[in-house]
Scaffold this active site. Structure first.
Site, PDB file in Angstrom:
ATOM      1  N   GLU A   6      -0.838 -13.835  -3.825  1.00 51.56           N
ATOM      2  CA  GLU A   6      -1.338 -14.616  -3.197  1.00 51.56           C
ATOM      3  C   GLU A   6      -2.821 -15.708  -3.162  1.00 51.56           C
ATOM      4  O   GLU A   6      -4.463 -15.555  -3.385  1.00 51.56           O
ATOM      5  CB  GLU A   6      -3.037 -13.439  -2.792  1.00 51.56           C
ATOM      6  CG  GLU A   6      -2.039 -12.106  -1.678  1.00 51.56           C
ATOM      7  CD  GLU A   6      -3.103 -11.311  -0.637  1.00 51.56           C
ATOM      8  OE1 GLU A   6      -4.122 -11.194  -1.901  1.00 51.56           O
ATOM      9  OE2 GLU A   6      -2.297 -10.356  -0.439  1.00 51.56           O
ATOM     10  N   ASN A  23       3.296 -14.422  -4.985  1.00 55.14           N
ATOM     11  CA  ASN A  23       3.841 -13.857  -3.793  1.00 55.14           C
ATOM     12  C   ASN A  23       2.376 -13.917  -2.344  1.00 55.14           C
ATOM     13  O   ASN A  23       1.788 -14.037  -3.154  1.00 55.14           O
ATOM     14  CB  ASN A  23       3.570 -12.321  -4.323  1.00 55.14           C
ATOM     15  CG  ASN A  23       3.729 -11.109  -2.686  1.00 55.14           C
ATOM     16  OD1 ASN A  23       5.525 -10.867  -2.188  1.00 55.14           O
ATOM     17  ND2 ASN A  23       3.223 -10.417  -3.571  1.00 55.14           N
ATOM     18  N   HIS A  68       2.740  -8.535   5.770  1.00 58.59           N
ATOM     19  CA  HIS A  68       2.215  -7.570   6.800  1.00 58.59           C
ATOM     20  C   HIS A  68       2.470  -7.653   8.516  1.00 58.59           C
ATOM     21  O   HIS A  68       1.207  -8.648   8.649  1.00 58.59           O
ATOM     22  CB  HIS A  68       0.773  -7.524   6.547  1.00 58.59           C
ATOM     23  CG  HIS A  68       0.810  -6.807   5.083  1.00 58.59           C
ATOM     24  ND1 HIS A  68       1.484  -5.302   4.289  1.00 58.59           N
ATOM     25  CD2 HIS A  68       0.726  -7.384   3.493  1.00 58.59           C
ATOM     26  CE1 HIS A  68       1.602  -5.488   3.475  1.00 58.59           C
ATOM     27  NE2 HIS A  68       0.752  -5.971   2.602  1.00 58.59           N
ATOM     28  N   GLU A 108       6.836  -6.356   1.613  1.00 57.97           N
ATOM     29  CA  GLU A 108       5.673  -5.467   1.538  1.00 57.97           C
ATOM     30  C   GLU A 108       6.010  -5.420   3.042  1.00 57.97           C
ATOM     31  O   GLU A 108       4.497  -5.365   3.998  1.00 57.97           O
ATOM     32  CB  GLU A 108       3.573  -5.618   0.858  1.00 57.97           C
ATOM     33  CG  GLU A 108       4.218  -6.276  -0.088  1.00 57.97           C
ATOM     34  CD  GLU A 108       2.644  -7.060  -0.593  1.00 57.97           C
ATOM     35  OE1 GLU A 108       1.551  -6.247  -0.228  1.00 57.97           O
ATOM     36  OE2 GLU A 108       2.588  -7.014  -1.659  1.00 57.97           O
ATOM     37  N   ASP A 134       5.077  -4.118   6.916  1.00 62.44           N
ATOM     38  CA  ASP A 134       5.090  -3.523   7.950  1.00 62.44           C
ATOM     39  C   ASP A 134       4.194  -3.530   9.117  1.00 62.44           C
ATOM     40  O   ASP A 134       4.380  -5.348   8.759  1.00 62.44           O
ATOM     41  CB  ASP A 134       3.799  -2.464   7.385  1.00 62.44           C
ATOM     42  CG  ASP A 134       2.585  -3.311   6.455  1.00 62.44           C
ATOM     43  OD1 ASP A 134       2.080  -4.087   6.512  1.00 62.44           O
ATOM     44  OD2 ASP A 134       2.221  -2.580   5.637  1.00 62.44           O
TER      45      ASP A 134
HETATM   46  C1  XIL Z   1      -3.296  -2.942  -1.583  1.00 63.79           C
HETATM   47  C2  XIL Z   1      -2.624  -1.211  -1.506  1.00 63.79           C
HETATM   48  O1  XIL Z   1      -2.130  -0.576  -0.332  1.00 63.79           O
HETATM   49  C3  XIL Z   1      -4.266   0.266  -1.147  1.00 63.79           C
HETATM   50  O2  XIL Z   1      -3.315   1.359  -1.413  1.00 63.79           O
HETATM   51  C4  XIL Z   1      -5.478  -0.769  -1.877  1.00 63.79           C
HETATM   52  O3  XIL Z   1      -6.497  -0.208  -1.662  1.00 63.79           O
HETATM   53  C5  XIL Z   1      -5.383  -2.635  -1.510  1.00 63.79           C
HETATM   54  O4  XIL Z   1      -3.983  -2.931  -1.965  1.00 63.79           O
HETATM   55  N1  XIL Z   1      -1.613  -7.833  -0.373  1.00 63.79           N
HETATM   56  C6  XIL Z   1      -1.221  -6.822  -1.393  1.00 63.79           C
HETATM   57  C7  XIL Z   1      -0.959  -5.804  -1.829  1.00 63.79           C
HETATM   58  O5  XIL Z   1      -0.381  -7.665  -2.702  1.00 63.79           O
HETATM   59  O6  XIL Z   1      -1.044  -5.387  -3.555  1.00 63.79           O
HETATM   60  C8  XIL Z   1      -2.127  -4.938  -0.918  1.00 63.79           C
HETATM   61  O7  XIL Z   1      -1.984  -3.244  -1.637  1.00 63.79           O
HETATM   62  C9  XIL Z   1      -1.968  -4.895  -0.173  1.00 63.79           C
HETATM   63  C10 XIL Z   1      -2.016  -6.420   0.869  1.00 63.79           C
END
Ligand code: XIL
Length: 341
Positions: A157, A198, A234, A262, A264
């Protein structure tokens, strides 16, 4: 046979996987499905390799929770994705803007990435080999195969949504220098693992994706080791960017691999049949985009079940983002993934 990682491999990909987290691992039905390698031949640890977990005080490293996930993956012959080396979030208190000058912070980044990636080096290599074995029929047991290892999210990020660099402690102190330092340190620690940058909101074309492409192009021009771009994905039901496939191809055209890291797809609760049906189509769209881009190596869901999704805790009023529901039953989204492959 129509299971998720088998279909991914049949489509020429390395893996289909899931994130997981240590507190979930006492839930045996959950762990049993997580270890079903026909669905998941890859795991990402959701929290336990982050900086606050691995270097809580300067120079003191703790790998206990990360090792639990790594050992679980190894016991099932699953690939492991390291997540992550450098991120603005979930930092220990000692990594604070103003605490260190440029040279000191770069040496801290170097040491953190090098130590972390070194710790998991042999494990990732072994994991990939094991994961291939069930897929190869009549493989002689004495053959030595040199295969690609798996991956690390080295930098997580680094961008704002407008494509400028995020004002993290690292950027404020070192400018963009921390990015090359982190990548070189990871490469020194394990020359075989795939090194990724990422980010989120880089699914479709736009300013943030352009920023990522410019960064990766400039790193490659400078000879900095960079192997892949991780697209978090996401997403929101009904709002999968129409340029997803084109954008993945644009990234691939830079000469790197890409991965959906990641995935969802959340909705405003309560879940209705119509929303779940749209979610099925959305999962299918994302998988089909990865399938269509040969440099897209795999897809990871950010946990497979709504029982442990991070979404409700982060996006108020939203949830039901995963392909299995909170009772560990498959949702229509599962079929969407099958259809996409
Ligand atoms: C999230 C986890 O799933 C949570 O349990 C934690 O509280 C916060 O982080 N982007 C990312 C991940 O790169 O590391 C994040 O994971 C979600 C967003």
């Amino acid at each position: 046979y129509c299971q998720l990682s088998r279909l991914a491999i049949a489509a020429g990909k390395r893996y289909f996987g899931s994130a997981t987290d240590n507190p979930e691992l006492s839930d045996s039905p959950y762990v049993a499905q997580l270890g079903n390698t026909a669905d998941f031949n890859q795991i990402t640890e959701g929290n336990s390799m982050k900086w606050d977990a691995t270097e809580p005080s300067r120079g003191t490293f703790t790998f206990a929770n990360g090792d639990v996930v790594a050992n679980l993956a190894r016991s099932k012959g699953q690939l492991l994705r390291g997540h992550n080396c450098v991120w603005h979030s979930q930092l220990p208190g000692w990594v604070t803007a103003g605490n260190f000058n440029n040279a000191t912070l770069l040496s801290i980044v170097q040491n953190h990435c090098n130590t972390l990636v070194s710790h998991y080096r042999g494990q990732m290599c072994q994991l990939y080999f094991t994961s291939l074995e069930p897929m190869i029929t009549n493989s002689p047991s004495d053959v030595t195969v040199h295969v690609t290892t798996d991956s690390w999210d080295v930098v997580n990020e680094p961008f704002n949504d407008d494509g400028t660099f995020r004002q993290s402690v690292f950027f404020q102190t070192t400018g963009t220098a921390y990015i090359a330092t982190a990548l070189r340190a990871a490469h020194d620690a394990d020359p075989n693992t795939k090194l990724y940058i990422n980010d989120f909101n880089i699914e479709g074309t736009g300013a943030k994706s352009t920023g990522m492409a410019n960064l990766v192009r400039s790193l490659k021009d400078q000879g900095v080791p960079i192997d892949g771009i991780g697209v978090q994905a996401h997403l929101i039901v009904g709002a999968v960017p129409s340029t997803l496939r084109q954008n993945l191809q644009n990234f691939a055209n830079l000469g790197v691999e890409v991965a959906i890291t990641e995935l969802d797809i959340r909705m405003t609760l309560p879940a209705t049949q119509a929303l779940l049906a749209q979610q099925q189509r959305d999962y299918q769209t994302v998988i089909a985009a990865c399938k269509a881009v040969s440099a897209c190596v795999g897809v990871t869901v950010w946990d497979y079940t709504d029982k442990y999704s991070w979404v409700p805790g982060t996006f108020s009023g939203q949830g039901a983002a995963c392909p299995w529901d909170a009772n560990l039953a498959k949702k229509p989204a599962y079929q969407g993934i099958v259809n996409g492959w």
